[in-house]
Motif scaffolding. Structure first.
Motif, PDB file in Angstrom:
ATOM      1  N   ARG A  51     -64.121 -21.396  60.676  1.00 50.91           N
ATOM      2  CA  ARG A  51     -63.683 -20.713  60.614  1.00 50.91           C
ATOM      3  C   ARG A  51     -62.239 -21.380  60.098  1.00 50.91           C
ATOM      4  NH1 ARG A  51     -61.375 -24.133  66.020  1.00 50.91           N
ATOM      5  NH2 ARG A  51     -60.940 -25.917  63.616  1.00 50.91           N
ATOM      6  N   THR A  97     -66.552 -19.754  65.548  1.00 56.36           N
ATOM      7  CA  THR A  97     -66.288 -21.097  66.406  1.00 56.36           C
ATOM      8  C   THR A  97     -66.766 -21.745  67.235  1.00 56.36           C
ATOM      9  OG1 THR A  97     -63.912 -20.973  65.376  1.00 56.36           O
ATOM     10  CG2 THR A  97     -64.739 -22.939  66.769  1.00 56.36           C
ATOM     11  N   GLY A 142     -60.464 -21.910  68.690  1.00 55.53           N
ATOM     12  CA  GLY A 142     -60.845 -21.084  67.546  1.00 55.53           C
ATOM     13  C   GLY A 142     -59.819 -19.878  67.858  1.00 55.53           C
ATOM     14  N   GLU A 183     -61.049 -29.474  70.951  1.00 54.02           N
ATOM     15  CA  GLU A 183     -61.236 -30.338  69.981  1.00 54.02           C
ATOM     16  C   GLU A 183     -61.996 -31.257  70.109  1.00 54.02           C
ATOM     17  OE1 GLU A 183     -60.281 -29.376  65.865  1.00 54.02           O
ATOM     18  OE2 GLU A 183     -60.075 -27.152  65.987  1.00 54.02           O
ATOM     19  N   GLY A 208     -66.146 -24.429  63.645  1.00 53.61           N
ATOM     20  CA  GLY A 208     -64.747 -25.062  63.304  1.00 53.61           C
ATOM     21  C   GLY A 208     -65.440 -25.151  61.734  1.00 53.61           C
TER      22      GLY A 208
END
Length: 213
Positions: A57, A134, A113, A17, A54
């Motif tokens: 998600r 994502t 994700g 990430e 994100g």
């Protein structure tokens, strides 16, 4: 489960990430620069593309949005902005630089994700959809902010590369491959599909309106 050691999987997910945030932020800021946005506009565009997918998600998973748990994601976006400002000429000499960073972001956030959805013990088909959301939703937000047609709705291979990567990750997991090797392989597959599709103009069939010739 994606790995016998959840702590390792969580660490890998966070690392992905962080890197994905930087890559997506670069792509968003580069495209904002092409539209002659100011520095703040560039930051907003970069941050939106970096956290958009994100955030969607995490809301769907019932989790706290990932960027609200640490300031590192804001720092990553600021650093990306500085890179674009300081090395604008070098980036301009890199043909299709935005494509490279956008593809890296797509691949990295697809993996993030997948992993986060599996950590929440959802089925793999859900994880593949979440991985696609994502990876691709941030690009939609970016394109809306830039007032252009979202890349996901064009004939280019984009979201389908994410889906293909999710399927590869699933098969590697079934084969018992560890999370690190699965992530690296999935990353390479998504990037390869995206780059080959652009290089050789590979696309999905477009819908035809029967009322038109």
């Amino acid at each position: 489960m994606i790995n016998s050691n959840p702590e390792v999987a969580h660490t890998v997910q966070q690392l992905i990430e962080f890197i994905g945030t930087f890559a997506f932020a670069i792509s968003g800021i580069r495209m904002a620069a092409a539209k002659h946005f100011d520095w703040f506009g560039g930051f907003v565009c970069g941050f939106a593309v970096a956290i958009g997918g994100g955030t969607i998600r995490d809301v769907m998973l019932g989790a706290t949005p990932f960027w609200m748990t640490s300031s590192i994601y804001v720092v990553c976006t600021v650093f990306a902005l500085l890179v674009v400002i300081l090395f604008a000429k070098s980036l301009n000499r890199m043909e299709n630089a935005w494509l490279v960073f956008d593809t890296f972001g797509l691949a990295l956030f697809t993996i993030a994700g997948l992993q986060k959805t599996l950590l929440y013990e959802h089925s793999f088909w859900v994880a593949i959809i979440m991985g696609c959301i994502t990876g691709a939703a941030g690009g939609i937000i970016r394109d809306v902010l830039l007032n252009q047609e979202p890349v996901i709705f064009r004939k280019d291979i984009y979201a389908m590369a994410s889906v293909a990567g999710g399927l590869v990750y699933w098969l590697l997991t079934l084969a018992g491959l560890n999370v690190g090797l699965s992530s690296i392989t999935t990353f390479l597959v998504i990037c390869l599909i995206r780059f080959l599709a652009v290089r050789y103009h590979i696309s999905l069939p477009i819908l035809r309106d029967e009322k038109r010739n």
